[in-house]
Design an enzyme around this catalytic site. Structure first.
Site, mmCIF file in Angstrom:
data_model
loop_
_atom_site.group_PDB
_atom_site.id
_atom_site.type_symbol
_atom_site.label_atom_id
_atom_site.label_comp_id
_atom_site.label_asym_id
_atom_site.label_seq_id
_atom_site.Cartn_x
_atom_site.Cartn_y
_atom_site.Cartn_z
ATOM 1 N N GLU A 1 0.907 -1.348 -0.019
ATOM 2 C CA GLU A 1 0.069 -0.120 0.139
ATOM 3 C C GLU A 1 0.752 1.184 -0.007
ATOM 4 O O GLU A 1 0.450 2.216 0.832
ATOM 5 C CB GLU A 1 -0.728 0.019 1.191
ATOM 6 C CG GLU A 1 -1.663 -1.106 1.314
ATOM 7 C CD GLU A 1 -2.702 -1.230 2.590
ATOM 8 O OE1 GLU A 1 -3.635 -1.768 2.355
ATOM 9 O OE2 GLU A 1 -2.178 -1.206 3.493
HETATM 10 C C1 TNX Z 1 -4.485 -3.930 4.756
HETATM 11 S S1 TNX Z 1 -2.734 -6.310 4.318
HETATM 12 C C2 TNX Z 1 -3.117 -3.642 5.122
HETATM 13 C C3 TNX Z 1 -2.733 -3.407 6.389
HETATM 14 C C4 TNX Z 1 -4.372 -3.445 7.232
HETATM 15 C C5 TNX Z 1 -5.139 -4.226 6.977
HETATM 16 C C6 TNX Z 1 -6.405 -4.127 7.746
HETATM 17 C C7 TNX Z 1 -1.668 -5.250 4.095
HETATM 18 C C8 TNX Z 1 -0.522 -6.054 3.350
HETATM 19 N N1 TNX Z 1 -2.068 -3.870 4.372
HETATM 20 O O1 TNX Z 1 -2.019 -2.133 6.388
HETATM 21 O O2 TNX Z 1 -3.897 -3.417 8.732
HETATM 22 O O3 TNX Z 1 -5.485 -4.137 5.785
HETATM 23 O O4 TNX Z 1 -7.183 -5.497 7.672
#
Ligand code: TNX
Length: 527
Positions: A340
């Protein structure tokens, strides 16, 4: 001289015969019928052959191990767990005054039917339990199986003293996947060393061998880095919701690592980069690359932060962090995050991942990254953790990289069970207990062969949980299902069998004071 040797041998033979005769006498006990297959085993072993009698664990039982320090530790671990479960003292490698009439052997041997390094074989007969393994890790997995079939209640009618009846038979067993992981996000909310140890102890009981700690994120930096002290002086002082946060000193972290190692588990440290780095940039603004003045963040949005991927100071920083953490991490992996990074330009992102993965390799570790890193030009030995984008998973496999499977729809422990769940999110799915278990990792991603999969990891993100009870509510019982997907082969997995065996976990979970979610799908065997 020769005569005296002969004489002594004769005496020894006679004594042995007498001891055996006495034991034979003791053995005339009419054990009730037992059935090894109907026991409480989770994960289910590869092959069980019941012989329908019983080994009577009692005060005359002793543990003997091969003369190998790691096997001795496995023996002592078992003795301690027997003591806490049924308050019975079982000596390890020391003969007591009344020579042990029943023995648990934990043997190091090359002679096994299975060749996996964590394989074990267990033979349970009326007067011995023999656990054979090539490695202490295999023996350790074997004693978890044994712990699960020691009943809590003794039988007090067969003899004058208490006896715990263990069903007899043969078990041969080995894991389905080599990497059997869980992840805990200690960045959004901080969890104490004791909380983490409690989680590790229970995961080990279900044959997990890896705990991934998500140590850094926008809301907090949780690991002491001696060369960059403000990371924890400033970056650890917050968490989601505005609480006071916290961090592990390097001594705390080593304590966690050692505790895991005693359970034949590794710790995978994650420093999430180049996004999810607000807390680091608040401590050291020169790292920041999003063009804004970094401010403490206690919300739950993602994707707004990034390191400046074009500055040398950022790579000097990463090198220090990876070096200090790698030096206290015996496991082979270092997780560099990579998820992300919405405000990092694509080309900058790939350049950053390539450079950082080399730094990780330079410190002797295998890089792991979330599936977005599949686009970067990294070495084949890099591991990609699939969480959402199947195309990324496919690209990684095409490039010859291995995958850890953490599909959010099935393995995210922070997803709510249903609309009534007290904690958790539901952006990926609601995940009731059956949905966490009834899927096939081996064929989950199209075009994926089993050889491409290292194993499954169940992540627990902590935006909505801030203490161990809340952690337990989300993790248990679902993570026990992930344990079985990881350990038990596809052909042996079955929801109807699993749900009965899971129901039988209630007494262990209660004994461990685990506040699990009492899903109505399970007919919990409460005492
Ligand atoms: C996605 S999974 C994220 C996290 C969040 C999560 C909450 C991932 C690699 N990144 O930063 O905490 O969703 O479900």
């Amino acid at each position: 001289m020769r005569n005296s040797i002969l004489f002594r041998t004769l005496i020894a033979l006679i004594s042995i015969t007498i001891i055996i005769a006495c034991q034979e006498k003791k053995k005339i006990i009419n054990f009730p019928k037992t059935d090894l297959t109907s026991e409480n085993l989770v994960p289910l072993p590869l092959k069980i052959t019941p012989t329908n009698s019983a080994f009577g664990l009692d005060k005359n039982t002793a543990i003997f191990t091969s003369n190998d320090a790691d096997f001795e530790k496995v023996g002592t671990f078992l003795a301690n767990k027997i003591k806490t479960k049924i308050d019975l003292d079982v000596p390890v490698n020391t003969l007591t005054e009344n020579v042990a009439s029943k023995v648990i052997y934990i043997n190091k041997t090359e002679n096994l039917e299975l060749d996996n390094i964590e394989a074990y074989q267990m033979y349970i007969s009326q007067d011995s339990v023999i656990i054979n393994a090539k490695t202490a890790a295999g023996a350790f997995r074997g004693i978890q199986t044994l712990r699960q079939i020691i009943p809590e209640e003794s039988n007090d009618t067969l003899t004058e003293h208490k006896m715990w009846l263990i069903p007899t038979g043969k078990i041969i067993d080995q894991p389905n996947f080599e990497y059997r992981g869980a992840m805990l996000d200690v960045a959004r909310h901080f969890f104490s060393v004791d909380d983490v140890k409690k989680y590790i102890d229970i995961l080990a009981y279900y044959k997990f061998n890896a705990l991934h700690l998500h140590l850094t994120d926008d809301q907090g930096w949780r690991i002491e880095i001696k060369s960059w002290p403000k990371l924890t002086e400033i970056g650890a002082s917050t968490e989601v919701g505005g609480g006071s946060g916290g961090f592990y000193t390097q001594e705390d972290y080593k304590d966690i690592v050692d505790y895991a190692a005693e359970r034949h588990m590794i710790i995978i440290p994650e420093v999430d980069m180049p996004g999810h780095t607000n807390a680091a940039s608040v401590a050291y603004p020169q790292l920041n690359g999003n063009g804004k003045t970094p401010k403490v963040y206690t919300g739950t949005h993602v994707g707004f932060s990034t390191f400046d991927t074009n500055k040398d100071i950022v790579y000097a920083f990463v090198d220090d962090v990876v070096r200090e953490i790698s030096a206290i991490t015996p496991g082979p992996y270092f997780h560099l995050g990579g998820d992300e990074s919405h405000v990092t330009k694509k080309k900058d992102f790939n350049y950053f991942i390539e450079r950082v993965s080399k730094i990780v390799e330079g410190h002797g570790k295998i890089p792991i990254g979330w599936d977005e890193i599949a686009h970067a030009d990294v070495s084949k030995s890099t591991v990609v953790q699939f969480w959402s984008n199947e195309k990324n998973a496919a690209i990684a496999v095409e490039k010859g990289m291995k995958l850890i499977l953490s599909p959010a729809k099935r393995t995210y422990l922070d997803m709510q069970y249903d609309t009534l769940s007290k904690y958790g999110l539901h952006w990926a799915a609601y995940i009731p207990v059956d949905s966490a278990y009834v899927w096939t990792p081996e064929t989950y991603v199209e075009g994926l062969a089993k050889e491409n999969i290292l194993g499954i990891e169940a992540p627990l993100w902590s935006e909505t949980i801030s203490n161990i009870e809340e952690l337990e509510y989300l993790a248990f019982p679902r993570v026990i299902g992930h344990a079985e997907l990881n350990w038990t082969i596809k052909e042996n997995r079955n929801w109807d069998s699993y749900k009965v065996r899971l129901a039988n976990q209630a007494s262990y979970l209660d004994r461990m004071n685990v506040k699990y979610y009492p899903s109505k799908l399970i007919d919990w065997k409460k005492k």
